[in-house]
Scaffold this motif. Structure first.
Motif, PDB file in Angstrom:
ATOM      1  N   GLY A 206      77.777 103.217 107.383  1.00  0.00           N
ATOM      2  CA  GLY A 206      78.222 102.378 106.292  1.00  0.00           C
ATOM      3  C   GLY A 206      77.058 101.918 105.433  1.00  0.00           C
ATOM      4  N   GLY A 207      77.391 101.380 104.275  1.00  0.00           N
ATOM      5  CA  GLY A 207      76.364 100.894 103.375  1.00  0.00           C
ATOM      6  C   GLY A 207      76.891 100.688 101.986  1.00  0.00           C
ATOM      7  N   LEU A 208      75.971 100.533 101.056  1.00  0.00           N
ATOM      8  CA  LEU A 208      76.285 100.319  99.646  1.00  0.00           C
ATOM      9  C   LEU A 208      76.132 101.628  98.886  1.00  0.00           C
ATOM     10  N   VAL A 209      77.147 101.969  98.120  1.00  0.00           N
ATOM     11  CA  VAL A 209      77.115 103.198  97.339  1.00  0.00           C
ATOM     12  C   VAL A 209      77.785 102.956  95.992  1.00  0.00           C
ATOM     13  N   GLN A 210      77.356 103.677  94.975  1.00  0.00           N
ATOM     14  CA  GLN A 210      77.954 103.555  93.652  1.00  0.00           C
ATOM     15  C   GLN A 210      79.267 104.326  93.568  1.00  0.00           C
ATOM     16  N   PRO A 211      80.158 103.909  92.678  1.00  0.00           N
ATOM     17  CA  PRO A 211      81.392 104.676  92.485  1.00  0.00           C
ATOM     18  C   PRO A 211      81.087 106.142  92.211  1.00  0.00           C
ATOM     19  N   GLY A 212      81.869 107.004  92.839  1.00  0.00           N
ATOM     20  CA  GLY A 212      81.653 108.432  92.726  1.00  0.00           C
ATOM     21  C   GLY A 212      80.720 109.000  93.769  1.00  0.00           C
ATOM     22  N   GLY A 213      80.060 108.136  94.512  1.00  0.00           N
ATOM     23  CA  GLY A 213      79.135 108.576  95.533  1.00  0.00           C
ATOM     24  C   GLY A 213      79.819 108.939  96.831  1.00  0.00           C
ATOM     25  N   SER A 214      79.006 109.251  97.831  1.00  0.00           N
ATOM     26  CA  SER A 214      79.508 109.698  99.125  1.00  0.00           C
ATOM     27  C   SER A 214      78.825 108.972 100.267  1.00  0.00           C
ATOM     28  N   LEU A 215      79.545 108.840 101.356  1.00  0.00           N
ATOM     29  CA  LEU A 215      79.017 108.342 102.614  1.00  0.00           C
ATOM     30  C   LEU A 215      79.653 109.125 103.748  1.00  0.00           C
TER      31      LEU A 215
ATOM     32  N   ALA B 145      93.495 111.431 120.877  1.00  0.00           N
ATOM     33  CA  ALA B 145      93.511 111.349 119.427  1.00  0.00           C
ATOM     34  C   ALA B 145      92.681 110.147 118.985  1.00  0.00           C
ATOM     35  N   MET B 146      92.111 110.239 117.802  1.00  0.00           N
ATOM     36  CA  MET B 146      91.270 109.180 117.268  1.00  0.00           C
ATOM     37  C   MET B 146      91.700 108.849 115.841  1.00  0.00           C
ATOM     38  N   SER B 147      91.334 107.656 115.395  1.00  0.00           N
ATOM     39  CA  SER B 147      91.708 107.212 114.061  1.00  0.00           C
ATOM     40  C   SER B 147      90.590 106.412 113.416  1.00  0.00           C
ATOM     41  N   TRP B 148      90.601 106.414 112.096  1.00  0.00           N
ATOM     42  CA  TRP B 148      89.815 105.483 111.292  1.00  0.00           C
ATOM     43  C   TRP B 148      90.770 104.533 110.583  1.00  0.00           C
ATOM     44  N   TYR B 149      90.491 103.253 110.688  1.00  0.00           N
ATOM     45  CA  TYR B 149      91.190 102.216 109.944  1.00  0.00           C
ATOM     46  C   TYR B 149      90.199 101.495 109.046  1.00  0.00           C
TER      47      TYR B 149
ATOM     48  N   PHE C  90      88.576 112.172 101.387  1.00  0.00           N
ATOM     49  CA  PHE C  90      88.013 111.918 102.702  1.00  0.00           C
ATOM     50  C   PHE C  90      88.362 113.063 103.643  1.00  0.00           C
ATOM     51  N   THR C  91      87.472 113.328 104.591  1.00  0.00           N
ATOM     52  CA  THR C  91      87.712 114.337 105.605  1.00  0.00           C
ATOM     53  C   THR C  91      87.348 113.777 106.974  1.00  0.00           C
ATOM     54  N   ILE C  92      88.304 113.784 107.888  1.00  0.00           N
ATOM     55  CA  ILE C  92      88.049 113.359 109.251  1.00  0.00           C
ATOM     56  C   ILE C  92      87.751 114.590 110.105  1.00  0.00           C
ATOM     57  N   SER C  93      86.816 114.454 111.024  1.00  0.00           N
ATOM     58  CA  SER C  93      86.469 115.554 111.905  1.00  0.00           C
ATOM     59  C   SER C  93      85.945 114.998 113.218  1.00  0.00           C
ATOM     60  N   ARG C  94      85.782 115.870 114.189  1.00  0.00           N
ATOM     61  CA  ARG C  94      85.240 115.438 115.472  1.00  0.00           C
ATOM     62  C   ARG C  94      84.477 116.582 116.113  1.00  0.00           C
ATOM     63  N   ASP C  95      83.539 116.222 116.960  1.00  0.00           N
ATOM     64  CA  ASP C  95      82.768 117.173 117.737  1.00  0.00           C
ATOM     65  C   ASP C  95      82.909 116.741 119.188  1.00  0.00           C
ATOM     66  N   ASN C  96      83.833 117.368 119.900  1.00  0.00           N
ATOM     67  CA  ASN C  96      84.114 116.941 121.266  1.00  0.00           C
ATOM     68  C   ASN C  96      82.943 117.191 122.213  1.00  0.00           C
ATOM     69  N   ALA C  97      82.131 118.193 121.927  1.00  0.00           N
ATOM     70  CA  ALA C  97      80.970 118.467 122.762  1.00  0.00           C
ATOM     71  C   ALA C  97      79.950 117.335 122.700  1.00  0.00           C
ATOM     72  N   LYS C  98      79.947 116.601 121.583  1.00  0.00           N
ATOM     73  CA  LYS C  98      79.016 115.498 121.402  1.00  0.00           C
ATOM     74  C   LYS C  98      79.686 114.133 121.492  1.00  0.00           C
ATOM     75  N   ASN C  99      80.988 114.109 121.777  1.00  0.00           N
ATOM     76  CA  ASN C  99      81.748 112.855 121.849  1.00  0.00           C
ATOM     77  C   ASN C  99      81.598 112.033 120.572  1.00  0.00           C
ATOM     78  N   MET C 100      81.771 112.701 119.440  1.00  0.00           N
ATOM     79  CA  MET C 100      81.604 112.026 118.166  1.00  0.00           C
ATOM     80  C   MET C 100      82.748 112.342 117.212  1.00  0.00           C
ATOM     81  N   MET C 101      83.046 111.368 116.372  1.00  0.00           N
ATOM     82  CA  MET C 101      84.013 111.522 115.298  1.00  0.00           C
ATOM     83  C   MET C 101      83.345 111.113 113.992  1.00  0.00           C
ATOM     84  N   PHE C 102      83.797 111.726 112.898  1.00  0.00           N
ATOM     85  CA  PHE C 102      83.172 111.506 111.605  1.00  0.00           C
ATOM     86  C   PHE C 102      84.223 111.255 110.532  1.00  0.00           C
ATOM     87  N   LEU C 103      83.801 110.591 109.482  1.00  0.00           N
ATOM     88  CA  LEU C 103      84.612 110.449 108.286  1.00  0.00           C
ATOM     89  C   LEU C 103      83.718 110.695 107.085  1.00  0.00           C
ATOM     90  N   GLN C 104      83.890 111.847 106.463  1.00  0.00           N
ATOM     91  CA  GLN C 104      83.164 112.167 105.243  1.00  0.00           C
ATOM     92  C   GLN C 104      83.931 111.589 104.065  1.00  0.00           C
TER      93      GLN C 104
END
Length: 114
Positions: free
Chosen positions: A9-18, A33-37, A68-82
């Protein structure tokens, strides 16, 4: 001990990405299953995206679909939200969750502002 550690997380300008990350431990990550809220001040907490245990099924709120794109890497026990093409209305605290375990991460602040 179930643990969810969020980052990105952080500060980003409109149109930017995190890219948000959620590092999971203490449970069989690949079986859940996992979720982002997200929750903005004074507003209800709402579902942003969800992903099945294998990553084969994903769902998005209409407000973020195509950006937005949600993804996960089960081998690394991680989930992402682009998050791309961010808008001021995306400003909120974003939470990583394991819905069936009723467990939430600590949240990470995303602020979209000029």
């Amino acid at each position: 001990q179930v643990r969810l550690v969020e980052s990105g997380g952080g500060l980003v300008q409109p149109g930017g990405s995190l890219r948000l990350s959620c590092a999971a431990s203490g449970f069989s990550f690949s079986n859940y299953a996992m979720s982002w809220y997200r929750q903005a001040p004074g507003k209800e907490r709402g579902l942003v995206a969800q992903i099945g245990s294998t990553g084969g099924i994903t769902n998005y709120a209409d407000s973020v679909k195509g950006r937005f794109t949600i993804s996960r890497d089960n081998a690394k026990n991680m989930m992402f939200l682009q998050m791309n093409t961010l808008k001021p209305e995306d400003t909120a605290v974003y939470y990583c969750t394991v819905p069936t375990l009723r467990f939430w991460g600590q949240g990470t602040q995303v602020t979209v502002s000029s």
